[in-house]
Design a protein around this motif. Structure first.
Motif, PDB file in Angstrom:
ATOM      1  N   LYS A  56     -41.689  47.648  15.035  1.00 28.34           N
ATOM      2  CA  LYS A  56     -40.563  47.012  15.710  1.00 28.34           C
ATOM      3  C   LYS A  56     -40.690  45.501  15.594  1.00 28.34           C
ATOM      4  N   VAL A  57     -39.683  44.877  15.027  1.00 30.57           N
ATOM      5  CA  VAL A  57     -39.694  43.429  14.820  1.00 30.57           C
ATOM      6  C   VAL A  57     -39.336  42.710  16.115  1.00 30.57           C
ATOM      7  N   ASN A  58     -40.027  41.618  16.373  1.00 30.39           N
ATOM      8  CA  ASN A  58     -39.729  40.781  17.538  1.00 30.39           C
ATOM      9  C   ASN A  58     -38.566  39.859  17.185  1.00 30.39           C
ATOM     10  N   GLU A  59     -37.361  40.260  17.541  1.00 22.15           N
ATOM     11  CA  GLU A  59     -36.152  39.537  17.135  1.00 22.15           C
ATOM     12  C   GLU A  59     -36.064  38.125  17.707  1.00 22.15           C
ATOM     13  N   VAL A  60     -36.705  37.875  18.850  1.00 20.40           N
ATOM     14  CA  VAL A  60     -36.578  36.561  19.490  1.00 20.40           C
ATOM     15  C   VAL A  60     -37.632  35.569  18.993  1.00 20.40           C
ATOM     16  N   ALA A  61     -38.577  36.038  18.202  1.00 16.77           N
ATOM     17  CA  ALA A  61     -39.621  35.151  17.684  1.00 16.77           C
ATOM     18  C   ALA A  61     -39.060  34.309  16.538  1.00 16.77           C
ATOM     19  N   PRO A  62     -39.675  33.164  16.264  1.00 16.96           N
ATOM     20  CA  PRO A  62     -39.194  32.335  15.145  1.00 16.96           C
ATOM     21  C   PRO A  62     -39.577  32.955  13.803  1.00 16.96           C
ATOM     22  N   PRO A  63     -38.867  32.620  12.736  1.00 14.70           N
ATOM     23  CA  PRO A  63     -39.282  33.079  11.404  1.00 14.70           C
ATOM     24  C   PRO A  63     -40.481  32.276  10.906  1.00 14.70           C
ATOM     25  N   LEU A  64     -41.203  32.839   9.978  1.00 15.47           N
ATOM     26  CA  LEU A  64     -42.280  32.120   9.289  1.00 15.47           C
ATOM     27  C   LEU A  64     -41.825  31.914   7.852  1.00 15.47           C
ATOM     28  N   ASN A  65     -41.682  30.651   7.454  1.00 15.49           N
ATOM     29  CA  ASN A  65     -41.209  30.316   6.107  1.00 15.49           C
ATOM     30  C   ASN A  65     -42.339  29.679   5.305  1.00 15.49           C
ATOM     31  N   ILE A  66     -42.603  30.253   4.134  1.00 17.26           N
ATOM     32  CA  ILE A  66     -43.684  29.788   3.268  1.00 17.26           C
ATOM     33  C   ILE A  66     -43.065  29.073   2.076  1.00 17.26           C
ATOM     34  N   TYR A  67     -43.335  27.778   1.947  1.00 16.00           N
ATOM     35  CA  TYR A  67     -42.764  26.963   0.870  1.00 16.00           C
ATOM     36  C   TYR A  67     -43.829  26.712  -0.185  1.00 16.00           C
ATOM     37  N   HIS A 138     -43.593  36.682  14.480  1.00 16.50           N
ATOM     38  CA  HIS A 138     -42.428  36.127  13.796  1.00 16.50           C
ATOM     39  C   HIS A 138     -41.381  37.211  13.576  1.00 16.50           C
ATOM     40  N   SER A 139     -40.130  36.796  13.642  1.00 16.02           N
ATOM     41  CA  SER A 139     -39.027  37.742  13.433  1.00 16.02           C
ATOM     42  C   SER A 139     -38.879  38.109  11.962  1.00 16.02           C
ATOM     43  N   SER A 140     -39.348  37.232  11.091  1.00 18.79           N
ATOM     44  CA  SER A 140     -39.315  37.501   9.655  1.00 18.79           C
ATOM     45  C   SER A 140     -40.316  36.594   8.954  1.00 18.79           C
ATOM     46  N   ILE A 141     -40.714  36.985   7.757  1.00 16.45           N
ATOM     47  CA  ILE A 141     -41.564  36.158   6.904  1.00 16.45           C
ATOM     48  C   ILE A 141     -40.838  35.998   5.580  1.00 16.45           C
ATOM     49  N   ASN A 142     -40.631  34.751   5.178  1.00 17.24           N
ATOM     50  CA  ASN A 142     -39.864  34.450   3.973  1.00 17.24           C
ATOM     51  C   ASN A 142     -40.667  33.537   3.051  1.00 17.24           C
ATOM     52  N   VAL A 143     -40.539  33.758   1.759  1.00 22.01           N
ATOM     53  CA  VAL A 143     -41.205  32.911   0.767  1.00 22.01           C
ATOM     54  C   VAL A 143     -40.131  32.172  -0.016  1.00 22.01           C
ATOM     55  N   ILE A 144     -40.223  30.839  -0.031  1.00 17.64           N
ATOM     56  CA  ILE A 144     -39.245  30.010  -0.730  1.00 17.64           C
ATOM     57  C   ILE A 144     -39.959  29.335  -1.900  1.00 17.64           C
ATOM     58  N   TYR A 145     -39.506  29.625  -3.099  1.00 20.63           N
ATOM     59  CA  TYR A 145     -40.188  29.117  -4.290  1.00 20.63           C
ATOM     60  C   TYR A 145     -39.224  29.127  -5.468  1.00 20.63           C
ATOM     61  N   ASN A 146     -39.658  28.602  -6.596  1.00 25.76           N
ATOM     62  CA  ASN A 146     -38.865  28.626  -7.817  1.00 25.76           C
ATOM     63  C   ASN A 146     -39.248  29.869  -8.616  1.00 25.76           C
ATOM     64  N   HIS A 147     -38.258  30.750  -8.797  1.00 27.17           N
ATOM     65  CA  HIS A 147     -38.531  32.043  -9.408  1.00 27.17           C
ATOM     66  C   HIS A 147     -38.284  32.000 -10.910  1.00 27.17           C
ATOM     67  N   TYR A 148     -39.236  32.530 -11.655  1.00 26.17           N
ATOM     68  CA  TYR A 148     -39.122  32.620 -13.117  1.00 26.17           C
ATOM     69  C   TYR A 148     -38.481  33.952 -13.490  1.00 26.17           C
ATOM     70  N   TYR A 149     -37.277  33.893 -14.057  1.00 25.88           N
ATOM     71  CA  TYR A 149     -36.621  35.088 -14.585  1.00 25.88           C
ATOM     72  C   TYR A 149     -36.903  35.195 -16.079  1.00 25.88           C
ATOM     73  N   HIS A 150     -36.641  34.123 -16.802  1.00 23.07           N
ATOM     74  CA  HIS A 150     -37.067  33.962 -18.190  1.00 23.07           C
ATOM     75  C   HIS A 150     -37.021  32.468 -18.475  1.00 23.07           C
ATOM     76  N   SER A 151     -37.430  32.072 -19.672  1.00 21.48           N
ATOM     77  CA  SER A 151     -37.593  30.640 -19.960  1.00 21.48           C
ATOM     78  C   SER A 151     -36.305  29.849 -19.796  1.00 21.48           C
ATOM     79  N   GLY A 152     -35.153  30.536 -19.883  1.00 22.76           N
ATOM     80  CA  GLY A 152     -33.886  29.830 -19.722  1.00 22.76           C
ATOM     81  C   GLY A 152     -33.270  29.998 -18.357  1.00 22.76           C
ATOM     82  N   ASN A 153     -33.973  30.659 -17.448  1.00 12.56           N
ATOM     83  CA  ASN A 153     -33.420  30.923 -16.120  1.00 12.56           C
ATOM     84  C   ASN A 153     -34.509  30.811 -15.068  1.00 12.56           C
ATOM     85  N   ILE A 154     -34.559  29.673 -14.423  1.00  8.04           N
ATOM     86  CA  ILE A 154     -35.479  29.416 -13.320  1.00  8.04           C
ATOM     87  C   ILE A 154     -34.648  28.886 -12.159  1.00  8.04           C
TER      88      ILE A 154
END
Length: 263
Positions: A56-67, A138-154
């Motif tokens: 059960k997620v704690n909906e009132v807790a803050p999110p944790l964001n990983i940059y 935390h209500s959620s854990i999120n990772v924010i980063y630059n994702h590599y799809y292929h060499s022409g799409n980041i």
């Protein structure tokens, strides 16, 4: 030029790492799909949900964001993209990875480390993730980063790794499991391990994106530097020709003047 030497070093550095990073990322992308499928089958099992055994997620807790950024420059503005997202975040607690993100010492920053420290001291991240999930901090854990799809799409990616989203078209979550012991503790442990695995994959993905963009940016910079050097060389030659012409002309005038006086 001193700058050209620095850019050449950065370009060489990215070329050394780019192929290995790309191969590793493509391998982990395939692994990630399988791991996500497995954890989805277990954690989002409908029988667990009906028996009220699911987490059960704690909906009132803050999110944790990983940059996740980088330690070095010449990344084509990738760090600034992450930094902009970080500046918009005024609700969650933060984990900041990468020297170039210039982390503040704000109270909402749980950990700020370089990529080198991340590789050497990952246990610090694991502890935070484990504590977060076991105690639902935390209500959620999120990772924010630059994702590599292929060499022409980041591109920028904001990936939620907790709670684990129910896969679309999920028709396998009715699987029945025989579980012995504390089911909730087992689910928390599995989810914590999965979250830790996802952060590592995001870091590897970010590293590939970083080197691809650095190689592109430094190659373009070297072209610009060569253009500047060529322009400067042409200007120097032009000035040298003007000086040589002025000297010849001056000698001619002197000869003419002196020759006229003698005559």
């Amino acid at each position: 030029m001193k700058m050209k030497t620095v850019v050449k070093v950065m370009n060489f550095h990215s070329l050394v790492h780019i192929d290995a990073a790309r191969r590793m990322t493509e391998k982990y992308i395939r692994m990630e799909a399988e791991v996500t499928k497995i954890i989805d089958i277990i954690v989002n099992n409908r029988n667990f949900i009906l028996d009220k055994l699911a987490l059960k997620v704690n909906e009132v807790a803050p999110p944790l964001n990983i940059y996740i950024g980088s330690d070095f420059s010449f990344c084509g503005g990738l760090n600034s993209i992450i930094r902009d997202e970080m500046m918009k975040d005024d609700e969650g607690e933060k984990i900041i990875i990468g020297r170039k993100l210039r982390a503040s010492t704000a109270d909402d920053v749980l950990v700020a480390m370089t990529k080198e420290e991340f590789d050497e001291e990952y246990y610090r991240i694991e502890r935070i993730l484990d504590d977060s999930i076991r105690h639902m901090r935390h209500s959620s854990i999120n990772v924010i980063y630059n994702h590599y799809y292929h060499s022409g799409n980041i591109s920028l990616r904001n990936r939620k790794i907790f709670p684990i989203p129910l896969a679309s078209g999920n028709d396998h979550s009715t699987e029945d499991f025989v579980v012995e012991g504390d089911v909730e503790s087992l689910l928390r442990s599995l989810t914590s391990t999965y979250a830790s695995y996802e952060v590592k994959i995001a870091s590897i993905n970010s590293f590939a994106s970083e080197n691809i963009m650095r190689q592109a940016a430094t190659t373009e910079s070297l072209k610009k530097i060569d253009e500047i050097e060529e322009t400067q060389l042409r200007e120097a030659r032009k000035v040298a020709k003007q000086k040589a012409f002025a000297k010849v002309f001056d000698n001619y005038i002197k000869k003419t003047v002196h020759g006229g006086k003698q005559h």
